[in-house]
Design a protein around this motif. Structure first.
Motif, mmCIF file in Angstrom:
data_model
loop_
_atom_site.group_PDB
_atom_site.id
_atom_site.type_symbol
_atom_site.label_atom_id
_atom_site.label_comp_id
_atom_site.label_asym_id
_atom_site.label_seq_id
_atom_site.Cartn_x
_atom_site.Cartn_y
_atom_site.Cartn_z
ATOM 1 N N PRO A 124 -4.793 -5.003 -2.317
ATOM 2 C CA PRO A 124 -3.758 -3.646 -1.895
ATOM 3 C C PRO A 124 -2.424 -4.449 -1.371
ATOM 4 O O PRO A 124 -2.802 -5.287 -0.671
ATOM 5 N N GLU A 125 -1.413 -3.961 -1.713
ATOM 6 C CA GLU A 125 -0.057 -4.450 -1.257
ATOM 7 C C GLU A 125 -0.015 -4.185 0.186
ATOM 8 O O GLU A 125 0.659 -5.011 1.166
ATOM 9 N N PHE A 126 -0.436 -2.867 0.478
ATOM 10 C CA PHE A 126 -0.503 -2.497 1.890
ATOM 11 C C PHE A 126 -1.387 -1.457 2.353
ATOM 12 O O PHE A 126 -2.018 -0.878 1.482
ATOM 13 N N PRO A 127 -1.953 -1.483 3.623
ATOM 14 C CA PRO A 127 -2.947 -0.713 3.715
ATOM 15 C C PRO A 127 -3.031 0.628 3.434
ATOM 16 O O PRO A 127 -1.803 1.341 3.227
ATOM 17 N N LEU A 128 -4.236 1.272 2.961
ATOM 18 C CA LEU A 128 -4.233 2.537 2.281
ATOM 19 C C LEU A 128 -3.796 3.654 3.249
ATOM 20 O O LEU A 128 -3.146 4.521 2.682
ATOM 21 N N SER A 129 -3.744 3.518 4.600
ATOM 22 C CA SER A 129 -3.588 4.436 5.310
ATOM 23 C C SER A 129 -1.877 4.411 5.398
ATOM 24 O O SER A 129 -1.392 5.588 5.521
ATOM 25 N N LYS A 130 -1.369 3.361 5.214
ATOM 26 C CA LYS A 130 0.155 3.337 5.029
ATOM 27 C C LYS A 130 0.632 3.945 3.759
ATOM 28 O O LYS A 130 1.252 4.704 3.775
ATOM 29 N N ALA A 131 -0.099 3.907 2.575
ATOM 30 C CA ALA A 131 0.359 4.581 1.600
ATOM 31 C C ALA A 131 0.025 6.058 1.518
ATOM 32 O O ALA A 131 0.975 6.717 1.386
ATOM 33 N N LEU A 132 -1.036 6.745 2.499
ATOM 34 C CA LEU A 132 -1.071 8.001 2.706
ATOM 35 C C LEU A 132 -0.037 8.127 3.528
ATOM 36 O O LEU A 132 0.512 9.618 3.220
ATOM 37 N N ASP A 133 0.789 7.711 4.373
ATOM 38 C CA ASP A 133 1.933 7.960 5.298
ATOM 39 C C ASP A 133 3.041 8.124 4.326
ATOM 40 O O ASP A 133 3.790 9.112 4.254
ATOM 41 N N GLN A 134 3.305 7.219 3.494
ATOM 42 C CA GLN A 134 4.182 7.048 2.339
ATOM 43 C C GLN A 134 4.281 8.376 1.831
ATOM 44 O O GLN A 134 5.261 8.996 1.362
ATOM 45 N N ILE A 135 3.024 8.997 1.327
ATOM 46 C CA ILE A 135 3.011 10.096 0.344
ATOM 47 C C ILE A 135 2.968 11.277 1.183
ATOM 48 O O ILE A 135 2.723 12.694 0.811
ATOM 49 N N GLU A 136 2.857 11.209 2.603
ATOM 50 C CA GLU A 136 3.095 12.269 3.472
ATOM 51 C C GLU A 136 1.779 12.898 3.738
ATOM 52 O O GLU A 136 1.826 14.400 3.542
ATOM 53 N N LEU A 137 0.800 12.538 3.236
ATOM 54 C CA LEU A 137 -0.606 13.113 3.515
ATOM 55 C C LEU A 137 -1.392 12.689 4.706
ATOM 56 O O LEU A 137 -2.775 12.822 4.537
ATOM 57 N N SER A 181 11.094 16.811 -1.004
ATOM 58 C CA SER A 181 10.786 15.511 -0.213
ATOM 59 C C SER A 181 10.086 14.456 -1.266
ATOM 60 O O SER A 181 10.311 13.299 -1.065
ATOM 61 N N GLY A 182 9.020 15.023 -1.862
ATOM 62 C CA GLY A 182 8.165 14.088 -2.832
ATOM 63 C C GLY A 182 9.162 13.350 -3.826
ATOM 64 O O GLY A 182 8.882 12.379 -4.144
ATOM 65 N N VAL A 185 10.996 10.731 -2.256
ATOM 66 C CA VAL A 185 9.953 9.439 -1.947
ATOM 67 C C VAL A 185 10.043 8.636 -3.137
ATOM 68 O O VAL A 185 9.950 7.231 -3.085
ATOM 69 N N ILE A 186 9.658 9.170 -4.394
ATOM 70 C CA ILE A 186 9.368 8.565 -5.747
ATOM 71 C C ILE A 186 10.858 8.011 -5.919
ATOM 72 O O ILE A 186 10.852 6.976 -6.764
ATOM 73 N N GLU A 187 12.179 8.664 -5.893
ATOM 74 C CA GLU A 187 13.261 8.019 -6.370
ATOM 75 C C GLU A 187 13.607 6.747 -5.462
ATOM 76 O O GLU A 187 14.159 5.717 -6.109
ATOM 77 N N ARG A 188 13.075 6.932 -4.063
ATOM 78 C CA ARG A 188 13.381 5.505 -3.451
ATOM 79 C C ARG A 188 12.422 4.534 -3.901
ATOM 80 O O ARG A 188 12.804 3.404 -4.050
ATOM 81 N N LEU A 189 11.370 4.748 -4.170
ATOM 82 C CA LEU A 189 10.101 3.757 -4.614
ATOM 83 C C LEU A 189 10.721 3.234 -5.927
ATOM 84 O O LEU A 189 10.728 2.021 -6.181
ATOM 85 N N ILE A 190 11.271 4.054 -6.953
ATOM 86 C CA ILE A 190 11.697 3.660 -8.046
ATOM 87 C C ILE A 190 12.915 2.462 -7.683
ATOM 88 O O ILE A 190 12.830 1.499 -8.602
ATOM 89 N N ALA A 191 13.867 2.855 -6.881
ATOM 90 C CA ALA A 191 15.044 2.028 -6.877
ATOM 91 C C ALA A 191 14.312 0.633 -6.100
ATOM 92 O O ALA A 191 14.637 -0.597 -6.319
ATOM 93 N N GLU A 192 13.634 0.814 -5.324
ATOM 94 C CA GLU A 192 12.853 -0.452 -4.432
ATOM 95 C C GLU A 192 12.187 -1.316 -5.624
ATOM 96 O O GLU A 192 12.394 -2.620 -5.440
#
Lengths: 223, 225
Positions: A124-137, A181-182, A185-192
């Motif tokens: 994983p690129e970064f910890p799963l808990s951080k991924a949960l944070d990114q998707i606001e769950l 807001s979701g 998040v995805i638009e930002r992810l696509i740009a990154e």
């Protein structure tokens, strides 16, 4: 039959870059030609939007590009090798998110993410808990998906993009059932991802804003 | 190699966890099995001699039916929620992941079925030497049922009348297993060695372990496209 604006290869050839090339792609379903003679060439940092009306073959195109469906004619090459000859190599570089979320309702978000990571075959690129944070769950780790809303399930499905290191993203209507807001998040992810040299092909009917990225378009079906 | 093993383990455990959250679904084929077994004495009467002769046969036939019923769901939810797509697109051979699913399915349905079958056989007063033969044939035979059945399930997943079609496809394929298992039990009852039948069943098991996951993965790919 179709009109298209292809991405021209104005980049200089570079061995270190990712490169996805499609030529003369044709898809026939139930004796109807959905599209034919689709050609484009994408390199690191390219963003391609597939436009078209309902039933014009957007999902079929993405499924063919993912290797889930066979094209009737034409060729898809990844790093100058045809994808049928390097299937696993190509699939490891690929993240496909279709209409179906590909997550299990009976599992919790965290359990679903663990399965995704294991199947992607990469650390994983970064910890799963951080991924949960990114998707606001955050705080919903131990709730099975069956008790979540459609939008929350979609977020879990899209978390696949955070935790795997795929270079090519194929996103079929990624914004379905997401709230504002979701979507952000995805638009930002696509740009990154584009800024990091990834390739993204997506379809959507919603207006979207991607910062610092020019979106190329391909149009399917009758004008 | 370790990552292959890891992918196998993750899918195997995922299916075990999923089954543990849908316990009722897991119990249904077993309850079906017990119900059908209970029907036989009502139909044939309670003559112990007669029951002794038909018990092994009815247990095997019921096991075939229960197996075809429980197999139906092996790929259904994966197909419906898109997990099957993601398995096809994972960085691992689909054959490996499918093998993990079949292994999990057998542990969840085959193993409990063997235990219940042995209990009912004992209750219906099957002779001891036949009990041993029945156990060995079930132990070698039920994995073959899961493996062969999985090919047909992969071919029919997502079809409207999938369930009925599935039984029509797999029951004929189950016949060799039934024939050799029954021969083994008959020989055991007559105190004749039944090694030959066991070797044949073992051969079937080895063959299906090696080939069935490949065929299942291929069928699943066809259904996806």
């Amino acid at each position: 039959m179709m009109e298209r604006q292809t991405a021209q290869d104005d980049h200089t050839e570079d061995a270190g870059l990712s490169q996805l090339e499609v030529s003369g792609l044709e898809c026939i379903r139930q004796d109807i030609i959905l599209f034919q003679d689709i050609s484009f060439k994408l390199q690191s940092g390219d963003l391609l939007q597939v436009d078209g009306l309902n039933g014009s073959g957007k999902s079929s195109l993405l499924r063919i590009l993912a290797g889930l469906m066979q094209q009737n004619a034409g060729k898809i090459s990844w790093q100058r090798k045809e994808i049928s000859t390097c299937r696993y190599e190509y699939q490891q570089e690929l993240s496909y998110i279709g209409h179906l979320n590909g997550v299990k309702d009976a599992l919790t978000a965290l359990e679903n993410l663990r399965v995704m990571v294991a199947l992607a075959g990469s650390k994983p690129e970064f910890p799963l808990s951080k991924a949960l944070d990114q998707i606001e769950l955050v705080g919903m780790e131990s709730i099975p998906l069956s008790r979540m809303s459609a939008g929350q399930k979609r977020r879990v499905a899209l978390a696949r993009l955070f935790i795997t290191k795929a270079a090519i993203w194929l996103l079929d209507e990624p914004f379905t059932s997401l709230d504002a807001s979701g979507k952000l998040v995805i638009e930002r992810l696509i740009a990154e991802h584009c800024a990091c040299g990834g390739i993204i092909i997506f379809s959507t009917h919603q207006p979207m804003e991607i910062k610092d990225c020019s979106i190329m378009h391909i149009h399917l079906g009758k004008k | 190699m370790t990552s292959y093993w890891n992918a196998f383990r993750v899918i195997f455990l995922r299916d075990i966890i999923l089954a543990s959250r849908y316990r009722a679904e897991l119990a249904n084929p077993l309850i079906f099995f017990i119900m059908v077994i209970v029907l036989f004495p009502f139909a044939f009467g309670s003559d112990p001699d007669l029951l002794r002769r038909v018990t092994a046969g009815m247990i095997w036939i019921t096991a075939l039916l229960a197996s075809s019923l429980s197999l139906e769901g092996i790929f259904r939810s994966d197909y419906a929620d898109g997990s099957a797509e993601q398995m096809v697109l994972s960085g691992y051979p689909l054959t490996l992941l499918v093998a993990a699913k079949i292994a999990a399915h057998w542990c969840l349905t085959g193993l409990p079925l063997i235990i219940i079958a042995m209990l009912t056989a004992y209750l219906l007063s099957l002779p001891t030497q036949a009990l041993q033969a029945l156990f060995l044939t079930l132990f070698l035979g039920t994995p073959v049922l899961s493996l062969i059945g999985a090919i047909a399930v992969a071919l029919t997943v997502g079809l409207r009348s999938g369930g009925m079609l599935l039984s029509l496809i797999i029951l004929p394929l189950y016949m060799p297993i039934l024939i050799f298992s029954m021969l083994a039990v008959e020989n055991a009852m007559a105190d004749i060695p039944f090694d030959a039948e066991l070797y044949f069943l073992s051969g079937m098991l080895v063959l299906s372990v090696t080939l069935a996951p490949i065929a299942t993965a291929y069928s699943l790919r066809i259904r996806m496209s």
